[in-house]
Design an enzyme around this catalytic site. Structure first.
Site, PDB file in Angstrom:
ATOM      1  N   TRP A 102       0.818  -1.213   0.000  1.00 34.34           N
ATOM      2  CA  TRP A 102       0.000   0.000   0.000  1.00 34.34           C
ATOM      3  C   TRP A 102       0.852   1.263   0.000  1.00 34.34           C
ATOM      4  O   TRP A 102       0.501   2.254  -0.644  1.00 34.34           O
ATOM      5  CB  TRP A 102      -1.006  -0.012   1.164  1.00 34.34           C
ATOM      6  CG  TRP A 102      -2.084  -1.006   0.890  1.00 34.34           C
ATOM      7  CD1 TRP A 102      -2.322  -2.174   1.545  1.00 34.34           C
ATOM      8  CD2 TRP A 102      -3.058  -0.951  -0.174  1.00 34.34           C
ATOM      9  NE1 TRP A 102      -3.375  -2.848   0.970  1.00 34.34           N
ATOM     10  CE2 TRP A 102      -3.840  -2.118  -0.080  1.00 34.34           C
ATOM     11  CE3 TRP A 102      -3.333  -0.048  -1.190  1.00 34.34           C
ATOM     12  CZ2 TRP A 102      -4.884  -2.399  -0.971  1.00 34.34           C
ATOM     13  CZ3 TRP A 102      -4.375  -0.321  -2.079  1.00 34.34           C
ATOM     14  CH2 TRP A 102      -5.135  -1.480  -1.962  1.00 34.34           C
ATOM     15  N   ASP A 173      -1.050   6.523   6.556  1.00 36.61           N
ATOM     16  CA  ASP A 173      -2.199   5.733   6.095  1.00 36.61           C
ATOM     17  C   ASP A 173      -2.481   4.692   7.175  1.00 36.61           C
ATOM     18  O   ASP A 173      -1.788   3.687   7.278  1.00 36.61           O
ATOM     19  CB  ASP A 173      -1.836   5.062   4.759  1.00 36.61           C
ATOM     20  CG  ASP A 173      -2.915   4.094   4.288  1.00 36.61           C
ATOM     21  OD1 ASP A 173      -3.937   3.937   4.975  1.00 36.61           O
ATOM     22  OD2 ASP A 173      -2.720   3.493   3.206  1.00 36.61           O
ATOM     23  N   LYS A 197     -12.256  -1.442   7.418  1.00 33.93           N
ATOM     24  CA  LYS A 197     -11.521  -2.474   8.159  1.00 33.93           C
ATOM     25  C   LYS A 197     -11.805  -2.352   9.645  1.00 33.93           C
ATOM     26  O   LYS A 197     -12.394  -3.235  10.254  1.00 33.93           O
ATOM     27  CB  LYS A 197     -10.027  -2.352   7.872  1.00 33.93           C
ATOM     28  CG  LYS A 197      -9.734  -2.579   6.399  1.00 33.93           C
ATOM     29  CD  LYS A 197      -8.399  -2.029   5.996  1.00 33.93           C
ATOM     30  CE  LYS A 197      -8.288  -1.904   4.494  1.00 33.93           C
ATOM     31  NZ  LYS A 197      -8.448  -3.147   3.770  1.00 33.93           N
TER      32      LYS A 197
END
Ligand code: PLP
Length: 361
Positions: A102, A173, A197
């Site tokens: 990511w 992030d 999530k």
């Protein structure tokens, strides 16, 4: 019916108490005879929902008053573009820490805006995958900010250190780790996280931004990604994802009832210890991440004999243990054990793993 535990990496399991409450209120929310997703985001009823959710989120993360909380669209990937668009200013570069899938994806997006200074922190320690500690990160003085991803959802690798880079604007992030442990928000310029999530349904992205960073967006940045525009409009510049906002608010209330982030931290540690313990005590299962960098949220593991992967997945599914297949770029298995996963779920998984080894080992 078998009790189901869902180990999906996202969209992920939500607390069952929250889902039951949403189910009860679905068609007659607060006696209005309609659902919360059918009312105007500008109605006083929805504004109350929105404000309560923001306040609870602020309380949970102890967000200082000089930070704005934005409820955005577009997922974390939209933030990959919003970050350089809002923070670069006149700079030509920004530091990007590359620790996994990511973080790397964020770099690819940033390349559309600038020439990122990529700092590859991937390393090996005792033959295991690891990440370089923060003191070894070679930051560039000309960089507008430093971006990193503390928990790599796919790689199952994590940085638990809190940043301390002086005046440097730190951007993180937190999509797969937000609210799983206390953090010191004042160390960050911007924190962002897709909700799907550890917060609530997909469609909502939380952004926490320090006020002095507002108003610096490049002229070409679309208004819906401009932090100043979003802040001035209380995240209602356009129609926000109201149902996801409402449901996330229920999750925040649930978290508070459970003792908040400090309690989640303990529970998440206990769940991770249990699962890694079973993996490490067996030659049948393997996790190849160095212990200091193991993710407590996403636990990838391999079977020594990968020809058993298919049967492992079939049998685990029958046992009510869902979504254990690893990400396609990594293979093997992955158990995502976010806040909503009870200890009981991880116990059931480990018992299954021990029994599977006994039968197939
Ligand atoms: N960042 C991290 C750490 C993620 O785990 C994900 C999704 O899994 C993303 C970014 C991308 O999120 P989205 O699909 O909301 O854009």
């Amino acid at each position: 019916m078998t009790q189901v535990y869902n180990f999906s990496s996202g969209p992920a399991m939500l607390p069952v108490e929250v889902l039951r409450r949403a189910e009860q209120e679905l068609t007659n929310w607060h006696g209005l005879g309609t659902s919360v997703m059918e009312i105007s985001h500008r109605s006083k009823e929805f504004i109350a929902v929105a404000e309560a959710a923001e306040q609870d989120f602020r309380d949970l993360l102890k967000i200082p008053a000089n930070y704005k909380v934005l409820f955005c669209h577009g997922g974390a990937r939209a933030q990959f573009a919003a970050i350089p668009g809002n923070l670069l200013g006149d700079a030509k570069t920004a530091d990007y820490i590359d620790g996994g899938y990511w973080a790397h994806s964020a770099i690819k997006e940033a390349e559309k805006f600038c020439s990122p200074n990529t700092i590859d922190i991937k390393a090996t320690r005792d033959g295991k995958r690891a990440l370089l500690p923060m003191r070894e990160w070679q930051l560039n003085d000309d960089a507008a900010y430093v971006h990193f991803c503390p928990n790599e959802t796919i790689d199952g690798i994590a940085i638990d250190e809190e940043p301390d880079f002086g005046d440097k604007i730190v951007v993180a992030d937190l999509s797969s780790t937000i609210l799983s442990r206390p953090i010191d928000v004042s160390r960050y310029g911007v924190i962002y996280a897709g909700a799907q999530k550890n917060i609530g349904p997909a469609g909502l992205t939380l952004v926490v931004v320090r006020e002095d960073l507002l108003g610096k967006a490049q002229r070409y940045v679309p208004s819906i990604l401009d932090y100043k525009v979003l802040a001035e409009n209380e995240s209602m510049f356009n129609t926000p994802p109201t149902f996801a906002w409402y449901l996330s608010g229920l999750v925040f209330k649930w978290l508070k009832e459970k003792g908040g982030v400090a309690e989640m931290d303990k529970l998440n540690q206990a769940k991770a210890d249990l699962l890694y313990g079973v993996i490490d005590n067996s030659a049948f299962y393997r996790n190849d991440v160095a212990s200091e960098n193991r993710s407590r949220m996403n636990v990838p593991f391999q079977l020594a004999d990968s020809s058993l992967d298919k049967v492992f997945l079939e049998e685990s599914l029958k046992a009510g243990l869902h979504a254990l297949k690893g990400h396609r770029v990594v293979g093997g298995m992955r158990a995502s054990i976010y806040n909503a996963m009870p200890l009981e779920g991880v116990k059931t998984l480990t018992e299954f793993m021990v029994d599977f080894e006994r039968r197939h080992g």
